[in-house]
Structure formats: structure tokens, C-alpha cells
Design a protein around this motif. Structure first.
Motif, PDB file in Angstrom:
ATOM      1  N   ARG A 125      33.438  52.606  22.124  1.00 20.89           N
ATOM      2  CA  ARG A 125      33.768  52.733  20.701  1.00 20.89           C
ATOM      3  C   ARG A 125      34.669  53.955  20.481  1.00 20.89           C
ATOM      4  NH1 ARG A 125      35.373  51.775  15.768  1.00 20.89           N
ATOM      5  NH2 ARG A 125      34.326  52.937  14.126  1.00 20.89           N
ATOM      6  N   GLU A 181      29.972  57.907  14.471  1.00 18.65           N
ATOM      7  CA  GLU A 181      30.877  57.679  13.340  1.00 18.65           C
ATOM      8  C   GLU A 181      31.278  58.994  12.669  1.00 18.65           C
ATOM      9  OE1 GLU A 181      32.308  54.858  12.958  1.00 18.65           O
ATOM     10  OE2 GLU A 181      31.052  53.989  14.526  1.00 18.65           O
ATOM     11  N   ALA A 230      38.562  53.943  19.170  1.00 22.44           N
ATOM     12  CA  ALA A 230      38.756  54.394  17.793  1.00 22.44           C
ATOM     13  C   ALA A 230      39.551  55.686  17.659  1.00 22.44           C
ATOM     14  CB  ALA A 230      37.400  54.575  17.110  1.00 22.44           C
ATOM     15  N   THR A 245      28.458  51.619  25.535  1.00 23.34           N
ATOM     16  CA  THR A 245      28.877  51.015  24.263  1.00 23.34           C
ATOM     17  C   THR A 245      29.451  52.075  23.324  1.00 23.34           C
ATOM     18  OG1 THR A 245      27.208  49.277  24.482  1.00 23.34           O
ATOM     19  CG2 THR A 245      28.115  49.666  22.285  1.00 23.34           C
TER      20      THR A 245
END
Length: 424
Positions: free
Chosen positions: A361, A334, A365, A357
Motif C-alpha cells: 500500500r 493512512e 501510494a 499488504t
């Protein structure tokens, strides 16, 4: 005693005249079959091969002038032509001849309840203006893609490559004319002053679309001044995020290749993000340093690896196009995503990870034209995407995105076929 006569050229009149010739040529190109265009492209490729001595001699002049003018090593690498690069340029033109022709493709079609049949069909844009710097191979790449998509083109290269561009352009025209097509389908602006660029940008009705290929200053000027639609190619501030799950050998190979294969290309990695939980961060930085790259890092990396230079705030927003990279440690996916969103240029970003995974992401994103998993950012190239040559990497969100090749140089029109329908 001989006197030199200097003839002033009105740039507006020059571009208007070139535009008229280009428009006439575009009408011819729009009616060509795929086979006709392929023959022309093959003739253009052969003409480049035949003109190799002249092209290399012209490039030698540009290289000498560029060295005297103090061009950077990366800029000189962009400018330099070798027999191998000339051959690759010719092969790129020939490759376009083998690609699927998008012109005439039916995108979709529908029959209305009243029996009217409607279809969206790909057509050439018309006259393309391309403003570019440094790389003389763009002269051939751009010409090939425009001819392959049925467009005429007006090329304006940078002053540093003027002799190389002229030699390549002469070969392209020879190939076109040998194939029975008008040489005016590919024109090179004969002057290098900035007024000619201004005339192109103001050429509404003369030029249908402008494509800038160059540094931030050129692109900013084009976007600020253009009265013609622009297909933008912005900075390549490209990131690689090495996740904690990354394979060490793979990460090292990808990062070094992405930065050092060719530092002056727009697909080069400029910023390296390393997960704090990745156990081999020090070795990764040392691999870059051993390859000849200066690393500018955050305080944690400076403590971890000798020789890391302190990164300033401007480093995270810099396209170096040189053997320099900024690097920092981040606290997970993130934080990496947030950093790329804040500092990236929407060009090309990559993740190295074994965790699928996390990788998915990242792919979903990151809002860039090209997003890669376990691959070098140097794949940001139309040829590597199977598109042949490319006009550039479009970083906007409209019309075309990523490597722009034949399809990106077309638009569409609606075609309706009726049987006498009238609207009530």
C-alpha cells in the motif's frame, strides 16, 4: 610597483562562446561509437588517478577557505576529498564506460499499412548545462555521464569548491584529449559570480537542458529564471515510516543508517514517522540519539523519551542535511501517507514493515521518485541503482525521474524508412 589588472568578463559573451565550442564538440560526440566513448571515459578516469596529488592539494585550499568562511560540518563533508574519495570518483567515471550505451537504442518501431517503417531512436540531447554546489565529485560524475551519453557539457560549480573543480576539470580534459576527443566537450565556467548562472539560464539555443544540483535557493532561482528546459532536483525531505509490524533490529539499523551514514547527502532521512502501535518507539529514538542525532519530536515523543527537543511547525518541512531529525507518532498507514503527501518533497521515502499488504500500500501510494521497503533511504544514488554515476535525483514527473544517468540524458527522434510513399 606592480599593479593588478582586473579584466571584466562579459558573462553573456562568455557563455555564448563556451556554447559554440560545446556545440561543435557535441557534433563529434554524437557520431562516436560505444567503444570510442568507453575509451575516452577510461582515459578520463586514469587522468583523475594520475592527478590525485594536484586534486588533493587544490581541495586543501577549498577546505581551508570553507572553514574560514564558517561552512557547516555537513557542507565541509560534502566538499572534502580524500585519497579514497578521489579513487572512488575515478572508479565512478570508469564504471560509466561499462554501462549499456543508450544512444541508438530503438525504443519501438512500427510498419504502417502503406509500408512506411517508423522507429523511435534514442539520441543525445546536445549541450547540457549543470549548475551545482559543494561537491567537487559532481564535476567528474556529470562529465562522465554526459560523455557516455554523447553530450557536451558546461559545468558551473560553486565558489566553495572552485580550486577542486578546476583540478578535476583539468584532468578530465587531459583524458579526453589523450583519447583524441575535443577538450571542449567538457568545459568549466571559469568565474563564480551569479551573472554567469544567469547567462546559462538565459542561454536558449546555446544550452539544451539545465540540471541544477544544490540547495533550495539555487533550484528556485533556476526554475524561476530559466529560458532553457530544466531537469529539477529538489529538496530531499525524506521520510521513514516504521509500521507496527516492523522488526525491531531492522528498524533500528535502517533508521540510524538513513540519518547518520552521511547526514549531508540528499538521500538522508529527515523525518521519522513511528506507528503508535509499534512497541519499541522509545528504543528507536534512543538509538538515534546514541548515534549523535538531535531528535525534534512531537509532544508524545517528548513524554516518551528524555532529551527529545520540541519540534516546531517548520521542522516537518526542513531538509536539515545535518545530525538532526524530526520525529512523530502516527496512527497507522493512512496517517503516514497523508503526512508524507503534505510535507514530503517527492524525493525518497521508505517503510519498515513485515506486513506485506501494508508495505505494498505504501509503495503504491507514495508519490515520490524513489519508494523503498525495508531499506535505507541512503540508497538514493545512481551508483547503488547500477547506473554508475548520476547527474542527480530528479523529483519532477516529466522526462526522467529518480537517479538520472545515461538514459536520462538522451531524447529520441523518429526515423522513417520508405520506398517512395507519398501522402494522398
Amino acid at each position: 610597483m606592480e599593479t593588478t589588472v582586473h579584466i571584466e568578463i562579459d558573462p553573456v559573451a562568455l557563455i555564448a562562446s563556451m556554447g559554440r565550442h560545446a556545440r561543435s564538440a557535441a557534433l563529434v560526440l554524437a557520431g562516436l561509437s560505444s567503444a570510442d566513448k568507453a575509451r575516452a571515459l577510461e582515459a578520463m578516469a586514469q587522468a583523475i588517478r594520475d592527478a590525485e596529488p594536484d586534486i588533493l592539494a587544490a581541495n586543501k585550499v577549498d577546505m581551508a577557505n570553507g572553514t574560514a568562511a564558517g561552512l557547516s560540518a555537513a557542507m565541509l563533508d560534502r566538499l572534502k576529498l580524500t585519497p579514497e574519495r578521489v579513487a572512488a570518483t575515478a572508479d565512478g567515471v570508469a564504471t560509466v564506460a561499462t554501462l549499456k550505451d543508450p544512444v541508438g537504442e530503438v525504443i519501438d518501431e512500427i510498419e504502417r499499412p502503406n509500408g512506411l517503417k517508423l522507429a523511435r531512436v534514442r539520441v543525445p540531447i546536445g549541450v547540457i548545462g549543470i549548475i551545482y554546489e559543494s561537491r567537487p565529485n559532481v564535476t567528474a560524475d556529470a562529465a562522465a555521464l554526459c560523455i557516455g551519453s554523447g553530450n557536451a557539457v558546461i559545468l558551473r560549480g560553486g565558489s566553495e569548491a572552485i580550486e577542486s573543480n578546476r583540478a578535476i576539470h583539468a584532468a578530465l580534459v587531459q583524458g579526453l584529449e589523450a583519447a583524441g576527443l575535443p577538450g571542449e566537450a567538457v568545459q568549466l565556467v571559469p568565474v563564480t559570480d551569479r551573472a554567469a548562472v544567469g547567462a546559462m539560464l538565459a542561454g536558449e539555443g546555446v544550452i539544451d537542458m539545465i540540471v541544477p544540483r544544490g540547495g533550495k535557493g539555487l533550484v528556485a532561482r533556476v526554475q524561476a529564471e530559466a529560458r532553457v528546459p530544466v531537469l529539477a532536483h529538489l529538496d530531499g525531505i525524506n521520510h521513514i515510516y516504521v509500521h507496527a509490524s516492523a522488526d525491531q533490529a531492522m528498524a533500528e539499523d535502517i533508521v540510524v543508517n538513513a540519518k547518520m551514514r552521511r547526514t549531508g547527502v540528499c538521500g538522508a532521512m529527515e523525518t521519522l514517522l513511528i506507528d503508535r502501535d509499534y512497541p519499541h518507539a522509545g528504543q528507536l529514538i534512543q538509538k538515534l540519539q546514541a548515534a549523535g542525532c538531535e531528535v525534534r519530536g512531537d509532544p508524545l515523543l517528548k513524554q516518551l523519551v528524555p532529551g527529545v527537543v520540541s519540534a516546531g511547525s517548520e521542522d516537518w518541512d526542513t531538509e536539515y542535511l545535518d545530525a538532526i531529525a524530526s520525529a512523530r507518532l502516527v496512527g497507522g498507514i493512512e496517517e503516514a501517507l497523508s503526512f508524507i503527501a503534505a510535507h514530503g518533497s517527492h524525493h525518497t521515502d521508505a517503510i519498515v514493515a513485515e506486513d506485506a499488504t501494508v508495505a505494498e500500500r505504501f509503495l503504491a501510494a507514495v508519490d515520490s521518485a524513489i519508494v523503498l521497503w525495508n531499506a535505507s533511504t541512503q540508497f538514493a544514488d545512481g551508483g547503488e541503482f547500477g547506473l554508475g554515476a548520476e547527474i542527480g535525483i530528479a523529483t519532477g514527473r516529466l522526462h526522467a525521474r529518480g537517479p538520472v544517468a545515461l538514459e536520462g540524458l538522451t531524447t529520441y527522434k523518429w526515423i522513417g524508412r520508405g520506398t517512395g510513399q507519398i501522402r494522398p
